[in-house]
Design a protein around this motif. Sequence first.
Motif, mmCIF file in Angstrom:
data_model
loop_
_atom_site.group_PDB
_atom_site.id
_atom_site.type_symbol
_atom_site.label_atom_id
_atom_site.label_comp_id
_atom_site.label_asym_id
_atom_site.label_seq_id
_atom_site.Cartn_x
_atom_site.Cartn_y
_atom_site.Cartn_z
ATOM 1 N N GLU A 274 0.940 -1.134 -0.101
ATOM 2 C CA GLU A 274 -0.023 -0.133 -0.064
ATOM 3 C C GLU A 274 0.956 1.293 0.022
ATOM 4 O O GLU A 274 2.135 1.383 0.712
ATOM 5 N N LYS B 152 -9.442 1.934 -2.241
ATOM 6 C CA LYS B 152 -9.663 1.364 -0.808
ATOM 7 C C LYS B 152 -10.908 1.720 -0.087
ATOM 8 O O LYS B 152 -11.264 2.920 -0.063
ATOM 9 N N GLU C 281 -6.349 8.638 7.549
ATOM 10 C CA GLU C 281 -6.782 8.140 6.520
ATOM 11 C C GLU C 281 -8.177 8.777 5.971
ATOM 12 O O GLU C 281 -8.799 9.121 5.058
ATOM 13 N N ARG D 161 -8.092 -6.072 4.363
ATOM 14 C CA ARG D 161 -7.996 -7.470 4.613
ATOM 15 C C ARG D 161 -8.705 -7.954 6.092
ATOM 16 O O ARG D 161 -8.706 -9.281 6.194
ATOM 17 N N ARG D 162 -9.103 -6.983 6.816
ATOM 18 C CA ARG D 162 -9.587 -7.565 8.116
ATOM 19 C C ARG D 162 -11.137 -7.793 8.022
ATOM 20 O O ARG D 162 -11.860 -8.285 9.032
ATOM 21 N N ASN E 63 -0.019 -1.269 5.627
ATOM 22 C CA ASN E 63 0.953 -0.300 6.291
ATOM 23 C C ASN E 63 0.382 -0.387 7.657
ATOM 24 O O ASN E 63 -0.629 -0.041 8.055
ATOM 25 N N THR E 64 0.731 -1.464 8.687
ATOM 26 C CA THR E 64 0.393 -1.710 9.772
ATOM 27 C C THR E 64 1.385 -1.401 10.953
ATOM 28 O O THR E 64 2.512 -1.976 11.102
ATOM 29 N N PRO E 65 1.180 -0.531 12.033
ATOM 30 C CA PRO E 65 2.138 -0.491 13.130
ATOM 31 C C PRO E 65 2.048 -1.633 13.962
ATOM 32 O O PRO E 65 1.029 -2.569 14.148
ATOM 33 N N PRO F 23 -1.527 0.027 18.605
ATOM 34 C CA PRO F 23 -2.406 0.399 17.369
ATOM 35 C C PRO F 23 -3.514 1.580 17.974
ATOM 36 O O PRO F 23 -3.483 1.752 19.262
ATOM 37 N N PRO F 24 -4.010 2.121 16.956
ATOM 38 C CA PRO F 24 -4.698 3.358 17.214
ATOM 39 C C PRO F 24 -5.715 3.128 18.249
ATOM 40 O O PRO F 24 -6.204 4.031 18.890
ATOM 41 N N TRP F 25 -6.342 1.979 18.331
ATOM 42 C CA TRP F 25 -7.509 1.751 19.178
ATOM 43 C C TRP F 25 -7.360 1.525 20.359
ATOM 44 O O TRP F 25 -8.007 1.019 21.293
HETATM 45 N N1 CDT Z 1 -3.093 1.283 6.367
HETATM 46 C C1 CDT Z 1 -4.007 0.757 7.239
HETATM 47 O O1 CDT Z 1 -5.245 0.484 6.712
HETATM 48 N N2 CDT Z 1 -3.561 0.415 8.432
HETATM 49 C C2 CDT Z 1 -4.484 -0.173 9.377
HETATM 50 C C3 CDT Z 1 -4.051 0.098 10.789
HETATM 51 C C4 CDT Z 1 -4.587 -0.404 11.950
HETATM 52 S S1 CDT Z 1 -3.677 -0.280 13.324
HETATM 53 C C5 CDT Z 1 -3.330 -1.942 13.878
HETATM 54 C C6 CDT Z 1 -4.877 -1.729 9.392
HETATM 55 O O2 CDT Z 1 -5.666 -2.275 9.534
HETATM 56 O O3 CDT Z 1 -3.722 -2.607 9.106
#
Ligand code: CDT
Length: 311
Positions: free
Chosen positions: A44, A124, A143, A172-173, A194-196, A200-202
């Motif tokens: 991505e 997306k 985003e 994908r989730r 791109n996933t930290p 995580p943000p939440w």
């Molecule tokens: N780029 C992207 O969609 N990232 C989100 C970040 C979520 S934080 C774990 C993802 O679902 O991977």
Amino acid sequence: MVTVGAAQLGPIARDETRSQVVDRLLALLDRAHERGCDLVVFPELALTTFFPRWYFENQDEIDRFFETAMPGPETQALFDRAAEHGIGFCLGFAEMVENGGETQRFNSCILVDKSGAIVGKYRKVHLPGHADHLPERKWQHLEKAYFDVGDLGFPVWRTMGGIMGMCICNDRRWPETYRMMGLQGVEMIMLGYNTPATEPPWGFEPTHLAGLHNNLSMQAGAYQNATWVIGVAKAGNEGGCDMMGGTLIVAPTGEIVAQGRTLEDELVIADCDLDACNHYKNTVFNFAEHRQPDQYGLITETAGVILPPDD
Ligand code: CDT
């Protein structure tokens, strides 16, 4: 048989130029050629850093991360080199378009065939994060502020000997993503992310869960729709944020057949037999035989939960 190179990228610095990044992508394409790949999948937003992690007040600062033409002056080299090698590719990028006098911005990816022609585009749909600046956060996930929701649905294309589809990162989730393509007979889903790796943000989660959820989502999507899934990370410490790697290639059985080892530019390769999709498509997941769409109304009627009435 499609030999796929999942072209993981290490971090892209905020000030890295398009040309510098394209040089890295070209090196991966060359390696893929040496290793006999038919198709290369990039992550991505593969041409820039993951810029939604920063709040920018000025729209011009945001727009410099977007492409207004594809191919454009810097990306033409990718198309040329891939066509020279006879390799198809999937590339994620930030797309800016004018539509009836309105500027739209999408988190997009394209599928390019072995002749260098664009055969498909996906925008997306599931945009994670938040729309407002949240200064208390260690990094932003803007985003929802910087992109419009994708308006192309979940198309698939007959190309390179199979039925191919794409989605992007957070998509994908969601089981709906895979099912929309599964219902069109998809045999390979390509996606970059791109996933930290942490925080995580939440809110707080134990760090091991990032990898579990990454694999769980893609393995389930692959198995339940009898399709190959190619998941490709942008990895490593980018702008102070540790991005998970975990690039992987999943077979229609749900098994991981190849996986990245590093947090750097790395090519993960697998020979993907598209006929391996047929077994489950014709048996346990023969959709025409076993699905009961009359019973699935809520899936399209509501986004949120509708609780049962209180007793
Ligand atoms: N780029 C992207 O969609 N990232 C989100 C970040 C979520 S934080 C774990 C993802 O679902 O991977």
